[in-house]
Design a protein around this motif. Structure first.
Motif, PDB file in Angstrom:
ATOM      1  N   GLY A  94       0.800  -1.216   0.000  1.00 19.74           N
ATOM      2  CA  GLY A  94       0.000   0.000   0.000  1.00 19.74           C
ATOM      3  C   GLY A  94       0.833   1.267   0.000  1.00 19.74           C
ATOM      4  O   GLY A  94       0.285   2.367  -0.057  1.00 19.74           O
ATOM      5  N   GLU A  95       2.131   1.135   0.044  1.00 20.27           N
ATOM      6  CA  GLU A  95       2.968   2.342   0.039  1.00 20.27           C
ATOM      7  C   GLU A  95       3.034   2.965  -1.346  1.00 20.27           C
ATOM      8  O   GLU A  95       2.961   2.260  -2.354  1.00 20.27           O
ATOM      9  CB  GLU A  95       4.388   1.981   0.501  1.00 20.27           C
ATOM     10  N   ARG A  96       3.156   4.302  -1.394  1.00 19.39           N
ATOM     11  CA  ARG A  96       3.403   4.994  -2.662  1.00 19.39           C
ATOM     12  C   ARG A  96       4.731   5.720  -2.483  1.00 19.39           C
ATOM     13  O   ARG A  96       4.792   6.727  -1.778  1.00 19.39           O
ATOM     14  CB  ARG A  96       2.305   6.012  -2.980  1.00 19.39           C
ATOM     15  N   ILE A  97       5.761   5.194  -3.118  1.00 18.48           N
ATOM     16  CA  ILE A  97       7.088   5.759  -2.917  1.00 18.48           C
ATOM     17  C   ILE A  97       7.526   6.478  -4.178  1.00 18.48           C
ATOM     18  O   ILE A  97       7.429   5.934  -5.290  1.00 18.48           O
ATOM     19  CB  ILE A  97       8.109   4.651  -2.576  1.00 18.48           C
ATOM     20  N   VAL A  98       7.966   7.716  -4.034  1.00 15.51           N
ATOM     21  CA  VAL A  98       8.512   8.438  -5.171  1.00 15.51           C
ATOM     22  C   VAL A  98      10.023   8.484  -5.012  1.00 15.51           C
ATOM     23  O   VAL A  98      10.529   8.820  -3.933  1.00 15.51           O
ATOM     24  CB  VAL A  98       7.926   9.853  -5.266  1.00 15.51           C
ATOM     25  N   ILE A  99      10.737   8.095  -6.071  1.00 10.34           N
ATOM     26  CA  ILE A  99      12.198   8.134  -6.043  1.00 10.34           C
ATOM     27  C   ILE A  99      12.645   9.261  -6.961  1.00 10.34           C
ATOM     28  O   ILE A  99      12.238   9.319  -8.117  1.00 10.34           O
ATOM     29  CB  ILE A  99      12.797   6.805  -6.523  1.00 10.34           C
ATOM     30  N   CYS A 100      13.445  10.166  -6.437  1.00 12.47           N
ATOM     31  CA  CYS A 100      13.948  11.219  -7.304  1.00 12.47           C
ATOM     32  C   CYS A 100      15.455  11.338  -7.130  1.00 12.47           C
ATOM     33  O   CYS A 100      16.053  10.686  -6.280  1.00 12.47           O
ATOM     34  CB  CYS A 100      13.251  12.544  -7.020  1.00 12.47           C
ATOM     35  N   GLY A 101      16.043  12.157  -7.953  1.00 17.07           N
ATOM     36  CA  GLY A 101      17.487  12.302  -7.902  1.00 17.07           C
ATOM     37  C   GLY A 101      17.981  12.747  -9.259  1.00 17.07           C
ATOM     38  O   GLY A 101      17.251  12.668 -10.245  1.00 17.07           O
ATOM     39  N   PRO A 102      19.219  13.248  -9.294  1.00 18.28           N
ATOM     40  CA  PRO A 102      19.756  13.704 -10.577  1.00 18.28           C
ATOM     41  C   PRO A 102      19.920  12.530 -11.551  1.00 18.28           C
ATOM     42  O   PRO A 102      19.923  11.379 -11.131  1.00 18.28           O
ATOM     43  CB  PRO A 102      21.118  14.296 -10.199  1.00 18.28           C
ATOM     44  N   SER A 103      20.062  12.854 -12.837  1.00 21.93           N
ATOM     45  CA  SER A 103      20.188  11.762 -13.799  1.00 21.93           C
ATOM     46  C   SER A 103      21.513  11.055 -13.583  1.00 21.93           C
ATOM     47  O   SER A 103      22.514  11.671 -13.240  1.00 21.93           O
ATOM     48  CB  SER A 103      20.085  12.288 -15.231  1.00 21.93           C
ATOM     49  N   GLY A 104      21.489   9.742 -13.763  1.00 26.11           N
ATOM     50  CA  GLY A 104      22.679   8.950 -13.508  1.00 26.11           C
ATOM     51  C   GLY A 104      22.851   8.578 -12.053  1.00 26.11           C
ATOM     52  O   GLY A 104      23.882   8.058 -11.667  1.00 26.11           O
ATOM     53  N   SER A 105      21.820   8.845 -11.234  1.00 26.32           N
ATOM     54  CA  SER A 105      21.979   8.541  -9.814  1.00 26.32           C
ATOM     55  C   SER A 105      21.619   7.090  -9.515  1.00 26.32           C
ATOM     56  O   SER A 105      21.763   6.640  -8.397  1.00 26.32           O
ATOM     57  CB  SER A 105      21.111   9.473  -8.981  1.00 26.32           C
ATOM     58  N   GLY A 106      21.108   6.361 -10.524  1.00 27.34           N
ATOM     59  CA  GLY A 106      20.813   4.945 -10.310  1.00 27.34           C
ATOM     60  C   GLY A 106      19.378   4.666  -9.948  1.00 27.34           C
ATOM     61  O   GLY A 106      19.030   3.529  -9.635  1.00 27.34           O
ATOM     62  N   LYS A 107      18.502   5.691 -10.017  1.00 30.47           N
ATOM     63  CA  LYS A 107      17.122   5.446  -9.582  1.00 30.47           C
ATOM     64  C   LYS A 107      16.379   4.514 -10.522  1.00 30.47           C
ATOM     65  O   LYS A 107      15.670   3.613 -10.084  1.00 30.47           O
ATOM     66  CB  LYS A 107      16.369   6.777  -9.405  1.00 30.47           C
ATOM     67  N   SER A 108      16.576   4.715 -11.850  1.00 31.59           N
ATOM     68  CA  SER A 108      15.931   3.803 -12.805  1.00 31.59           C
ATOM     69  C   SER A 108      16.498   2.395 -12.656  1.00 31.59           C
ATOM     70  O   SER A 108      15.750   1.415 -12.654  1.00 31.59           O
ATOM     71  CB  SER A 108      16.166   4.268 -14.237  1.00 31.59           C
ATOM     72  N   THR A 109      17.813   2.323 -12.513  1.00 30.73           N
ATOM     73  CA  THR A 109      18.443   1.012 -12.362  1.00 30.73           C
ATOM     74  C   THR A 109      17.868   0.280 -11.158  1.00 30.73           C
ATOM     75  O   THR A 109      17.620  -0.917 -11.203  1.00 30.73           O
ATOM     76  CB  THR A 109      19.958   1.180 -12.200  1.00 30.73           C
ATOM     77  N   LEU A 110      17.618   1.014 -10.093  1.00 32.22           N
ATOM     78  CA  LEU A 110      17.082   0.397  -8.886  1.00 32.22           C
ATOM     79  C   LEU A 110      15.747  -0.277  -9.166  1.00 32.22           C
ATOM     80  O   LEU A 110      15.562  -1.463  -8.853  1.00 32.22           O
ATOM     81  CB  LEU A 110      16.923   1.460  -7.791  1.00 32.22           C
ATOM     82  N   ILE A 111      14.812   0.476  -9.776  1.00 30.91           N
ATOM     83  CA  ILE A 111      13.521  -0.192  -9.954  1.00 30.91           C
ATOM     84  C   ILE A 111      13.579  -1.240 -11.062  1.00 30.91           C
ATOM     85  O   ILE A 111      12.808  -2.184 -11.052  1.00 30.91           O
ATOM     86  CB  ILE A 111      12.355   0.804 -10.179  1.00 30.91           C
ATOM     87  N   ARG A 112      14.533  -1.093 -11.998  1.00 31.58           N
ATOM     88  CA  ARG A 112      14.647  -2.145 -13.020  1.00 31.58           C
ATOM     89  C   ARG A 112      15.240  -3.421 -12.423  1.00 31.58           C
ATOM     90  O   ARG A 112      15.034  -4.510 -12.959  1.00 31.58           O
ATOM     91  CB  ARG A 112      15.506  -1.658 -14.184  1.00 31.58           C
ATOM     92  N   CYS A 113      15.991  -3.280 -11.322  1.00 32.74           N
ATOM     93  CA  CYS A 113      16.508  -4.479 -10.668  1.00 32.74           C
ATOM     94  C   CYS A 113      15.379  -5.269 -10.013  1.00 32.74           C
ATOM     95  O   CYS A 113      15.446  -6.485  -9.886  1.00 32.74           O
ATOM     96  CB  CYS A 113      17.538  -4.112  -9.598  1.00 32.74           C
ATOM     97  N   ILE A 114      14.328  -4.535  -9.590  1.00 31.13           N
ATOM     98  CA  ILE A 114      13.270  -5.210  -8.839  1.00 31.13           C
ATOM     99  C   ILE A 114      12.557  -6.239  -9.711  1.00 31.13           C
ATOM    100  O   ILE A 114      12.135  -7.278  -9.223  1.00 31.13           O
ATOM    101  CB  ILE A 114      12.290  -4.169  -8.262  1.00 31.13           C
ATOM    102  N   ASN A 115      12.383  -5.968 -11.028  1.00 31.37           N
ATOM    103  CA  ASN A 115      11.818  -7.057 -11.829  1.00 31.37           C
ATOM    104  C   ASN A 115      12.847  -7.660 -12.779  1.00 31.37           C
ATOM    105  O   ASN A 115      12.510  -8.156 -13.843  1.00 31.37           O
ATOM    106  CB  ASN A 115      10.534  -6.626 -12.549  1.00 31.37           C
ATOM    107  N   ALA A 116      14.086  -7.614 -12.353  1.00 31.80           N
ATOM    108  CA  ALA A 116      15.161  -8.370 -13.023  1.00 31.80           C
ATOM    109  C   ALA A 116      15.399  -7.944 -14.463  1.00 31.80           C
ATOM    110  O   ALA A 116      15.920  -8.712 -15.250  1.00 31.80           O
ATOM    111  CB  ALA A 116      14.905  -9.869 -12.955  1.00 31.80           C
ATOM    112  N   LEU A 117      14.993  -6.729 -14.829  1.00 30.25           N
ATOM    113  CA  LEU A 117      15.418  -6.232 -16.140  1.00 30.25           C
ATOM    114  C   LEU A 117      16.910  -5.984 -16.096  1.00 30.25           C
ATOM    115  O   LEU A 117      17.593  -6.044 -17.101  1.00 30.25           O
ATOM    116  CB  LEU A 117      14.676  -4.944 -16.497  1.00 30.25           C
TER     117      LEU A 117
END
Lengths: 255, 404, 433
Positions: free
Chosen positions: A40-63
């Motif tokens: 039920g949590e709604r988490i927003v991840i932000c940060g400058p580009s190249g900070s690894g935020k996209s990589t983090l959520i792509r790791c969660i479904n093994a992309l």
């Protein structure tokens, strides 16, 4: 706004990431990530580009493959076992920056493909589900068109519906609005807000700070592959603790 | 938080060979290797069995035995007592000769036609389109036979040049087109001709040096020297001077009709001409399309941007359009060269003694060493194409656009 | 001057739209066109005149020759008599030897209708593949066509094509039953079922089934003429597309061994001329089959040409695969599709669609290359001309008419295919992909 903030967060763990590390070659992209997401949590991840935020959520479904640490989604360990990977992917929905709809299939076929082939749901039933979710994102009348005939905002809403058709327990959003024209951002955000109000667990990489204030119960700031700061949105925006967060917020909110 | 940072290691199970990403790829590759080895073994055993039944063996000894056949067009000395290997070598040189000639003429033709296809002149544009479509859509083999036909059926025999009532005459008393081939004057290298040649080579270098110097001067001081006329002068003047100072050491030997045939001069056999010409016009049509696509690939915005900076049309072409167009044109051009080399194997149709006609034709038929000959033949072409792709890779790496 | 005029008027609202009007007379029209396109400069005018002269010279020498041609004599000598010194074409060789040019010189003349019928059926079968707008149901006929065509051209017992068809159908049924589980199960299950059917059926068909068959059997070596070119072209291209897909996927794969095998195969085939592969077919390939198997030359040539074009098609498809955005595979992954599903349902349909123009170009090239079989003494249309026709006593010396004919034949086929490919390319570019 007040209403969404009251949304309940259960104490059931949806995603647990422990001490996760990832390298691209010698480059250390994600460093010691520890994150527990409750249902039920709604988490927003932000940060400058190249900070690894996209990589983090792509790791969660093994992309992306992580090299160290554990990721457990809904009690399933993300290991090298393909069965687990497939299970997690079918439980976790994902929306991409560039929508990634399948251009050779109609909207309806986009939405029914995975339920039919992965969940083995009969076509008729899958189509009913798909129409249900297309109505929810308010484009049932476009069901027989091809993605190329839709506007960007409509495409992104179809992408959300396509993920929902798999009845995911967690939704990941990878900058869902950054490829959109300004006037289309709102329709996509509205869809996401609606989703949040229904209690969907969401991890969202975005720069839409208004959205973060309104919907998120937690905002995470990442820089250089690390989680630098996380807090409730009010506190995060009004009273950032770390210097880097302050700098980042002043840059994106400053103009 | 737990202190465990890595997932617990599982006991190895057989199903993990397929389901676990760590072992999956090894499993599939192992299967692929097993299948490959099994099929090679199967084919090999069939081959061995068949050869045994036919009483044959694989041996390359035939290469050193006398070939026993004549070759009419050779670049190195050869007679029918030379070995098959030498005959094959004659063939290789002939393949390289016709490929080289055809590459040059096809490029000239192709660039010419490709540029004219973009001409402002409607009728020129259409004519070039007709040329390209006609040659691209009719098999090369037919073209070779047709041009060979023109050379042998329609050209007059040497007899027609004889006597007072000759029906044919030599062009400028120097070139004779006959059904046996074309006779052209051959250069005769007298003493001192090496000096002239050396001067010529030096002046070519000198021309490039001058152009570099002029560009450098422009970049350093902003002064622009004239380019075209000095280049032309450096190219021609020293060689011509040297030629006359050394007392005209390079002469021409003209072909002349003696008896029933032409003597002297240089004979280019009809097969070579047919093959050369057909390969040139056929491949030229493809190159024309590459050239056109290359020029069109440079977006109009580039020309406009250069024009907006105040560059003149000639400079826009040289400094902006051509460097970008060449990047697009050259890779397909190189593969067209490869095609020419491969297509030159059609020489066997018109009796031009290339490698396919010597090793894969007469030698194979006379010795019966089919497998060995075909394998050697393929090996030769493979080596050539590997060399050409090597050149291509070097070019591609050298010109790769630096992009994020 | 009033004060109003001194102020620049900033505010402006258009209330009446300006209607479009015709251009000034010197900016359009045929004269303007001629000026722009033919005589825009002195150089251009010169080019125009030279080109017109070239066109005149070519047409004035070729047209009378062609138009004055003789169509109905039975030998060259007779034709020369009719022409009576006039320089014109003896097209009668075409009308008299038409059947040989089309079908070769051994194919039984009473059966000419069979390949002809097969040819027209092929047009129907190819239509739904080439034009997406046609009803998809027509693909059923496309699927049946190979068996019908085989039966029509070779004749013999109907049982063998029927058995092949039944095997394919049952194999396909097994495949579609099992493929929902995993692709591998479907693929190998389908092949296993089909092989089983063929094996059992092969035992059941009696040895002498071809005797007294409805369509008498014709041997492969009796095939010839343009028919042979068509058959080789169509068969090899259709067989090489699946092989090419497999090779392209293999080359894109991240398994080094599989990738290596595919790269070596593709580069080897692309590095040697087709003629050497045809030599392999004619003198070497027979040694690689089991000693008791007799594989006729036609089949061996089909095998080699198929491998040849598969390598080229693989490169085209690889380009198509590379042109797809990475996001497509990621989206498929994120929905939980496995590799085979993602390739089959998402990647290939799109990559193939992009590759069709390239595949068509390979097909045109291949079709032209089928003339090379005349080198290994098969009598395709060029082989017929070079061999039996030019050597015949009646027509020895008719050279240009025959090659002109062959050239026109190939031009018509190849030009229309390449026009189709360009049409398709334009259509795909504007398609709602």
């Amino acid at each position: 706004m007040a209403e969404t903030a009251r949304l309940q967060v259960s104490d059931e763990v949806a995603i647990s990431i422990t001490n996760m590390n990832k390298w691209y070659g010698a480059f250390h992209v994600l460093r010691d990530i520890d994150l527990t997401v409750y249902r039920g949590e709604r988490i927003v991840i932000c940060g400058p580009s190249g900070s690894g935020k996209s990589t983090l959520i792509r790791c969660i479904n093994a992309l992306e493959e992580h090299q160290k640490g554990r990721i457990i989604v809904d009690g399933t360990e993300l290991s090298s076992d393909l069965k687990n990977i497939d299970k997690i992917r079918s439980e976790v929905g994902m929306c991409f920056q560039h929508f990634n709809l399948f251009p050779h299939l109609t909207i309806l076929e986009n939405c029914t493909l995975a339920p039919i082939w992965v969940r083995k749901i009969p076509q008729k039933e899958a189509q009913e589900t798909a129409m249900h979710f297309l109505e929810k994102v308010k484009i049932p009348d476009q069901a027989d068109k091809y993605p190329g005939q839709l506007s960007g905002g409509q495409q992104q809403r179809v992408a959300i519906a396509r993920s929902l058709c798999m009845r995911p327990r967690v939704m990941l959003f990878d900058e869902p609005t950054s490829a959109l024209d300004p006037e289309m951002i709102k329709e996509v955000l509205d869809t996401m807000i609606e989703l949040a109000e229904e209690g969907m667990t969401m991890l969202c990489v975005t720069h839409e700070m208004g959205f973060a204030r309104q919907v998120a119960n937690r905002v995470i700031f990442m820089d250089a592959g690390q989680i630098v700061e996380q807090n409730e949105p009010e506190e995060f925006f009004n009273n950032p603790q770390s210097e880097r967060t302050q700098l980042f917020l002043s840059q994106i909110l400053g103009h | 938080m737990t202190t465990i940072t890595d997932p617990p290691t599982e006991q190895f199970r057989l199903s993990m060979l397929v389901n676990d990403t760590r072992y999956r790829s090894a499993t599939f590759q192992a299967i692929a290797v097993i299948l490959l080895v099994a099929s090679i073994a199967y084919l090999g055993s069939n081959l061995a069995k068949n050869l045994r039944e036919a009483g044959l063996n694989i041996s390359f000894n035939f290469l050193s035995t006398p070939a026993g056949y004549d070759i009419n067009q050779t670049l190195i000395s050869y007679n029918n007592q030379d070995s098959n290997l030498r005959a094959a070598f004659v063939g290789i040189l002939n393949t390289l000769l016709v490929s080289f000639l055809a590459c040059i003429t096809a490029t000239i033709l192709g660039v010419f036609a490709g540029v004219l296809r973009l001409s402002q002149n409607w009728i020129v544009r259409k004519l070039m389109a007709v040329y390209v479509e006609i040659f691209r859509n009719i098999p090369l083999l037919i073209w070779i036979l047709v041009i060979y036909g023109i050379m042998t059926v329609s050209m007059p025999g040497p007899r027609a040049f004889r006597g007072d009532d000759a029906t044919s005459s030599m062009i400028l008393d120097a070139v004779a087109f006959t059904n046996r081939g074309v006779y052209i004057p051959a250069p005769v290298w007298g003493p001192g001709s090496m000096v002239v040649a050396a001067v010529f080579v030096l002046s070519v270098f000198g021309m490039f040096a001058y152009r570099r110097y002029a560009t450098k001067l422009l970049y350093d001081t902003g002064r622009l020297l004239p380019m075209l006329w000095p280049s032309v002068a450096i190219f021609f003047v020293p060689s011509v001077l040297a030629f006359f100072i050394m007392g005209s050491p390079i002469g021409l030997e003209y072909p002349a009709l003696k008896g029933f045939n032409f003597q002297g001069g240089l004979k280019i056999g009809a097969p070579l001409i047919a093959l050369w010409f057909a390969l040139s016009v056929y491949t030229g049509a493809f190159i024309a399309e590459n050239v056109r696509a290359g020029i069109q690939a440079v977006s109009k915005g580039q020309t406009e941007a250069a024009g907006a900076l105040g560059l003149r049309p000639g400079r826009i072409m040289n400094l902006v359009v051509l460097p970008q167009a060449l990047r697009v044109i050259i890779p397909p051009l190189i593969s067209q060269y490869l095609n020419i080399t491969k297509n030159s194997s059609l020489a066997i149709l018109v009796g031009y003694a290339d490698i396919t006609a010597t090793l894969g034709g007469i030698t194979m038929n006379q010795t019966g060493r089919a497998i060995e000959c075909v394998l050697l033949l393929m090996l030769f072409y493979l080596v050539i194409s590997l060399c050409i792709s090597l050149v291509m890779n070097i070019y591609n790496n050298a010109t790769k656009l630096q992009e994020r | 001057m009033s004060e109003n005029n001194n102020k620049p008027a900033v505010a402006f609202v258009r209330d009446t739209p300006i209607p479009a009007s015709a251009p000034p007379s010197n900016a359009a029209g045929p004269i303007r066109w001629v000026q722009d396109n033919l005589f825009s400069s002195w150089g251009n005018a010169f080019l125009t005149i030279v080109s017109l002269y070239v066109v005149y010279v070519v047409l004035s020498s070729v047209l009378p020759w062609m138009l004055g041609g003789v169509w109905n004599t039975s030998s060259l000598a007779e034709c020369r008599d009719v022409l009576n010194g006039r320089s014109a074409a003896c097209f009668s060789v075409l009308s008299e030897r038409w059947n040989q040019l089309m079908f070769g010189f051994i194919y039984p003349s009473e059966f000419y209708w069979r390949p002809t019928l097969a040819f027209f059926l092929m047009l129907i079968a190819a239509a739904p593949v080439l034009f997406f707008d046609l009803p998809r149901k027509m693909l059923i006929f496309t699927g049946l066509f190979p068996f019908i065509a085989f039966w029509l051209i070779w004749g013999g017992t109907i049982l063998s094509p029927l058995l092949a068809l039944v095997g394919c159908l049952l194999g396909y049924m097994a495949y579609s039953k099992l493929v929902t589980r995993t692709f591998a199960a479907g693929f190998f299950g389908g092949i296993a079922v089909a092989t089983l059917v063929w094996w059992i059926g092969g035992l059941l068909i009696p040895e002498n089934a071809s005797e007294n068959a409805m369509l008498p059997a014709v041997a492969s070596r009796d095939l010839g003429g343009f028919m042979l070119n068509m058959m080789l072209g169509v068969t090899c291209v259709s067989l090489s597309v699946p092989l090419g897909i497999a090779l392209a996927l293999g080359r894109q794969s991240d398994l080094p061994v599989v990738k290596g095998i595919c790269v070596i195969f593709i580069e080897f085939i692309r590095g040697v001329p087709l003629i050497t592969l045809l030599f392999v077919a004619s003198v070497m390939l027979a040694y690689l089959f089991p000693p008791d198997a007799t594989v006729d030359l036609f089949l061996r040539v089909v095998i080699m040409i198929t491998m040849f074009s598969a390598a080229y098609i693989a490169e085209v498809i690889r380009g198509g695969l590379a042109a797809l955005p990475k996001g497509q595979k990621e989206a498929a992954d994120s929905l939980g599709l496995d590799y085979a599903q993602a390739i089959r349902l998402i990647i290939l349909p799109q990559a193939l669609k992009i590759s069709i123009p390239g595949i068509v170009n390979v097909a045109v090239g291949l079709f032209k290359d089928t003339t090379l079989v005349s080198v290994i003494s098969m009598f395709d249309v060029v082989g017929m001309i070079r061999g039996p026709l030019l050597a015949s006593t009646e027509w020895n010396g008719v050279y240009w008419e025959l090659f002109l004919f062959a050239a026109i034949l190939f031009f018509i086929v190849c030009y229309s295919i390449s026009q189709y490919s360009q049409w398709l390319e334009r259509r795909l570019a504007t398609d709602h992909r």
